[in-house]
Design an enzyme around this catalytic site. Structure first.
Site, PDB file in Angstrom:
ATOM      1  N   HIS A 415      -4.012   3.777  -1.444  1.00  0.00           N
ATOM      2  CA  HIS A 415      -2.562   3.802  -1.617  1.00  0.00           C
ATOM      3  C   HIS A 415      -1.937   5.136  -1.216  1.00  0.00           C
ATOM      4  CE1 HIS A 415       0.907   1.686  -2.614  1.00  0.00           C
ATOM      5  NE2 HIS A 415       0.921   1.747  -3.931  1.00  0.00           N
ATOM      6  N   ASP A 419       0.639   1.424   1.949  1.00  0.00           N
ATOM      7  CA  ASP A 419       1.499   0.872   0.914  1.00  0.00           C
ATOM      8  C   ASP A 419       1.271  -0.636   0.791  1.00  0.00           C
ATOM      9  OD1 ASP A 419       2.652   3.321   0.311  1.00  0.00           O
ATOM     10  OD2 ASP A 419       4.165   3.116   1.871  1.00  0.00           O
TER      11      ASP A 419
END
Length: 443
Positions: A415, A419
């Site tokens: 992450h 995204d």
């Protein structure tokens, strides 16, 4: 008679040394050309070293559990005069051959030249340090924020005083529990400046009848890699259920003829890899690595294939340039790597360079999994078991219920750079390529 020095050969990018596991012959034994002489181990894989000449072993220079550098002599053979040994040039020293070893990409070299630790006061440069640290030891040094002065105080137990993993873990253990910070100091510091520390591990209680099993070398490497990945990457996992009826129908129609024609098994993995490669081409920012605050976008698409070994351990051989292979080429590459992995025939180079990895948890009957990202990649896909299910199908005559072949796919991603939108869209494209598989695809 002439003497021939058997050197530890180059084993691929980034591999600078190997540990001797066992000699397959003793001093005084005669060995034939291309016969395996010694078993070695790197951080990546175990493999055998063959001899390029025939002769008698007159001296073993590196014993079991000792570490040898690439290009270093590990044994001396006595060969007959006039054999091909007479045409063999004098073996070069490690210092002479190290520049010939395949070097990493410029971006990776730049990373290695930078300080290992982020803390300026505790950081040190590999170029300015006389200490040689393996990649595994470096990762522990970084995680534990060990300074150069602390490193120099550690007495290495490895070859030539080299610091081993056991040395560095022993040092960390002996540092004791995390020292408490005075209340006044804690209150005066901003929350962002207070560095969280893991709670001290609780002692394990061994009861009567419990069995203590020592981890083997490969399991230790896997354990360290998994912990390092979780420390490095904030993992997020997305799931999707895919209708693979067309894929199953196509494979059933082609597997027998393909095996009869090419002598190869046709599994589902070539199809999964083909779909992943196409999705990577659609979303190339999945095919990246992270270097501090820089993103390294990979040119090649090299797919790692998680493979379970008979001893219960795991290895990930790599299909290089998977985007350049046909479906038949993928099938051959997969079968070859899987066979050599299970028979301990892989070389270190076979496990290097992956830019994205696939794990088939469906092999064990699992519906789905949340795989851990292999560093320095930023994503990994897990495919589950294919199960027949009733499903609602939209037709021109309305909705109908039919038996379909369904499979869950899970996509874990880093992450820091991937995204939810990118990770989710990538997974959806893999799904679409599989659901819309052309039944007329040739192989």
């Amino acid at each position: 008679m002439a003497e021939y020095k058997l050197l530890l050969p180059s084993m691929g990018e980034g591999v600078m040394e190997a540990t001797i596991i066992s000699w397959l012959f003793n001093e005084g034994d005669f060995i034939k050309e291309d016969e395996s002489v010694v078993e070695i181990a790197t951080d990546k894989v175990d493999s055998d070293v063959p001899t390029p000449v025939s002769g008698k072993i007159i001296k073993i220079l590196k014993q079991k559990d000792e570490v040898a550098k690439i290009g270093e002599a590990i044994a001396i053979l006595e060969t007959e005069s006039g054999s091909q040994d007479s045409e063999t040039p004098e073996p070069k020293s490690y210092e002479e051959v190290k520049d010939q070893i395949v070097q990493p990409e410029p971006e990776v070299v730049k990373t290695l030249e930078q300080p290992l630790l982020s803390n300026t006061e505790n950081s040190f440069s590999n170029q300015n340090s006389e200490l040689y640290l393996s990649p595994l030891v470096k990762s522990i040094v970084q995680q534990e924020n060990i300074s150069e002065s602390e490193l120099k105080s550690i007495k290495g137990s490895g070859l030539e005083g080299r610091i081993t993993k056991e040395d560095i873990l022993g040092f960390v253990k002996n540092k004791g529990a995390v020292q408490s910070v005075p209340v006044q100091q804690t209150i005066s510091q901003p929350v962002s400046q207070i560095k969280s520390q893991p709670a001290p591990a609780q002692p394990i209680i061994v009861n009567e009848g419990d069995e203590i099993i020592q981890m083997d070398r490969v399991r230790k490497i896997i354990a360290d890699a998994m912990v390092n990945s979780k420390h490095t990457s904030p993992h997020v996992t997305s799931f999707i259920e895919t209708d693979v009826t067309n894929v199953v129908t196509w494979r059933n129609a082609n597997k027998n003829s393909y095996q009869k024609r090419d002598g190869e098994k046709l599994t589902f993995m070539p199809i999964f890899i083909r779909a992943v490669v196409k999705a990577i081409q659609d979303f190339p920012m999945i095919n990246v690595s992270v270097d501090g605050d820089k993103i390294i976008k990979k040119k090649n698409i090299n797919i790692g294939m998680a493979t379970a070994l008979p001893d219960g351990n795991l290895i990930v051989p790599v299909i290089k340039n998977a985007d350049q292979l046909s479906l038949s080429g993928l099938a051959k590459a997969i079968n070859d790597l899987a066979y050599r992995a299970r028979n301990k025939k892989l070389t270190p180079a076979d496990t290097q360079g992956a830019t994205y990895t696939i794990s088939n948890v469906g092999t064990f009957g699992n519906l789905m999994g949340t795989p851990i990202i292999p560093q320095p990649q930023v994503a990994i896909l897990a495919v589950g078991a294919i199960v027949k299910k009733p499903a609602v199908i939209e037709t021109e005559f309305g909705d109908v219920i039919a038996i379909r072949q369904k499979m869950f796919i899970s996509h874990s991603y880093d992450h820091r750079v991937v995204d939810g939108s990118l990770g989710g869209m990538f997974l959806k494209h893999v799904n679409d390529y599989l659901e819309n598989w052309d039944l007329n695809t040739e192989i």
